[in-house]
Design an enzyme around this catalytic site. Sequence first.
Site, PDB file in Angstrom:
ATOM      1  N   ASP A 718       0.806  -1.115  -0.045  1.00 43.30           N
ATOM      2  CA  ASP A 718       0.036   0.028  -0.093  1.00 43.30           C
ATOM      3  C   ASP A 718       0.893   1.343   0.131  1.00 43.30           C
ATOM      4  OD1 ASP A 718      -2.358   1.653   0.219  1.00 43.30           O
ATOM      5  OD2 ASP A 718      -2.189   1.639   2.353  1.00 43.30           O
ATOM      6  N   GLU A 727      -2.705   0.905  -7.836  1.00 48.02           N
ATOM      7  CA  GLU A 727      -3.226   1.766  -8.651  1.00 48.02           C
ATOM      8  C   GLU A 727      -4.735   1.411  -8.315  1.00 48.02           C
ATOM      9  OE1 GLU A 727      -2.972   4.480 -12.532  1.00 48.02           O
ATOM     10  OE2 GLU A 727      -2.393   2.343 -12.515  1.00 48.02           O
TER      11      GLU A 727
END
EC number: 3.2.1.4
Length: 747
Positions: A718, A727
């Site tokens: 993350d 994304e």
Amino acid sequence: MKRRRTALLSLTALLATALTALPSAPAGAEEVEQVRNGTFDTSTDPWWTTSNVTAGLSDGRLCADVPGGTTNRWDAAVGQNDITLVKGQSYRFSFSATGTPAGHVVRAIVGLSVSPYDTYHEVTPQLSVSGDSYSYTFTSPVDTTQAQVGFQLGGSADAWRFCLDDVSLLGGVAPEPYEPDTGPRVRVNQVAYLPAGPKNATLVTDATAKLPWELRNSGGTVVARGTTVPRGVDGSSGQNVHSIDFGAHRTKGTGFTLVADGETSRPFDIDASVYERLRLDSAKYYYTQRSGIAIREDLRPGYGRKAGHVGVAPNQGDTAVPCQPGVCGYTLDVSGGWYDAGDHGKYVVNGGISVWEVLSTHERALHARTGDAGKLGDGSLAIPESGNKVPDILDEARWELEFLLKMQVPDGKPLAGMAHHKMHDEQWTGLPLMPHDDPQKRELHPPSTAATLNLAATAAQAARLYRPYDKAFADKALAAARKAWSAALAHPDRYASENDGIGGGAYPDRDVTDDFYWAAAELYLSTGEKRFEEYVLKSPVHTADIFSPVGFDWARTGAAGRLDLATVPNKLPGRDKVRQSVVKGADRYLATLKAHPYGMPYAPDGNVYDWGSSHQVLNNAVVLATAYDLTGAAKYRDGALESMDYILGRNALNISYVTGYGEVSAQNQHSRWYARQLDPNLPNPPKGTLAGGPNSSIQDPYAQSKLQGCVGQFCYIDDIQSWSTNEHTINWNAALTRMASFVADQG
């Protein structure tokens, strides 16, 4: 298949700006030290600055006066080029820095000083707030003698002073292995289980014999007990695991925990109401992805911004976009639409599957036994069109549909009726970068058969769904769909180049038999015409086994046609076989789910997780949900519900891949404007944003520096720099919107 290639930082602006060499003097270097003269004892050589920065020695430091009024971080910078990196070697990047006044954020990078300007490591400390001394370890993913250490200082409205000392890039240090914090070993859906639905968890343990478990309410009282089921080593994580089934407990409540093997899970609810919120949040995501319109702060507090790409300087805008050199001799107004992902590009092939799934969320609500179209009706999503007596979900999808229609080649031009594959910046932009600050030239890319068929399919679908609300728009959409269909038949093999990935994703697809099938199916469903019926029946896709382990996506669209033929009322000959094929596909996904210790309908060959694996889990769950709609069999409903557990925390990393849902959730998806990790003045992604999830290929340098050798579920981090695992995209959130709505309907 690679979805896209996204540059993290653009140093083009640095190289385009005249660099000012600082006063020279002899410099020494230690054997494994890659930075020359990082202590500034007598000189600043060989450090450079951009021409708008004045720098020199001050008390043995390099101090730079940074002008105010710059837009991008790289508009003002200090750096050193010709740094050598060795692939696989670990480096300690350290420096001391201060800012006056305090609180400025500096972006410190190690990256490539020449095209394509890749970034291998990046940190963004807030000076004099996070301390004055900084040290980080990373592993180089490349061999190069053209690396750069840079400190990017722009983006401030006011002038300030930056001072730097003790800069070091020390090679050969012991690597610091990345060990994700996975929290308690009891993995649960951190959001909620339905009272009348399945309730399963996974325990990570060395134990091989069954173990006792307890379900406790928010007050700590034990409300259910049982024993675990040992499952052995899970290939997708490498963990020895047990399964826990507490589905017999059907009492609603909040703050439950599950206790086993001395571990207490993260808290969760047993309640359906949270999925009503997720239904809305996952669909509200699209408003802040809009291009060509200002995002209203009153509608999205914390996310208001100026209109992007409307031709207000420095923006060149999307109202008169030319083609790439040699592609066409005209310009098109292609304003509007949704930004595809964390970049500023807009792509017809990804826009197509996204619009289809958002529209299908509405269409399912019209026909399914548990559907309720009012749940995403007028006023539900707090968008500018709310109150116009049209369902908000249709208003939101229309914003993208209007863009798709604009991408059609005009009459009288070569390839008239086809659709341009995509449009985006001439070069990759860096991040953070607000849409209205993007200075790049925008370009149309060549038409493709795949894009043309995406337009035909979605415009045909739109024709039937918008007719009750706007007959003129429905007629316009159907005419565009017919024109696109004819153009695709005339040009069946115009494929997007796999090498067209500068400034935006390539989205190559050299097999369009599935796209032809999908477009024919949607045209048949909206017109009932014999020619489309015949094309559907003769297509090899019609009887092919299309429900593969990795599911459907922008490059695998046959399932879109098959699912709609099975669920939208029609008189197709042999329709029962179409419905049976969906149920058969669901049976396979259900078998996969039951065999998987983490309870998901996704098990790619060799546990090699694909790009955007989180939405592939969800799209496989869509097939299960559709089988429930077709048959009413509870096993498919339960399978679809259980699939959500993985997305919301029941996974090897113990993280919810949906921002704002669960005690620990993805917060730092790769984005140019949801970029709080890089700029504390910007927001994280809005609640209800789906992260791409584990991707075994870890294409980006940041993931490569942390996740080498990762197994399946562990190939995720993350971090905003990890564009290949973290994304967000419009098609991934479409899958979340579809499934969140289904789950909410079961409550």
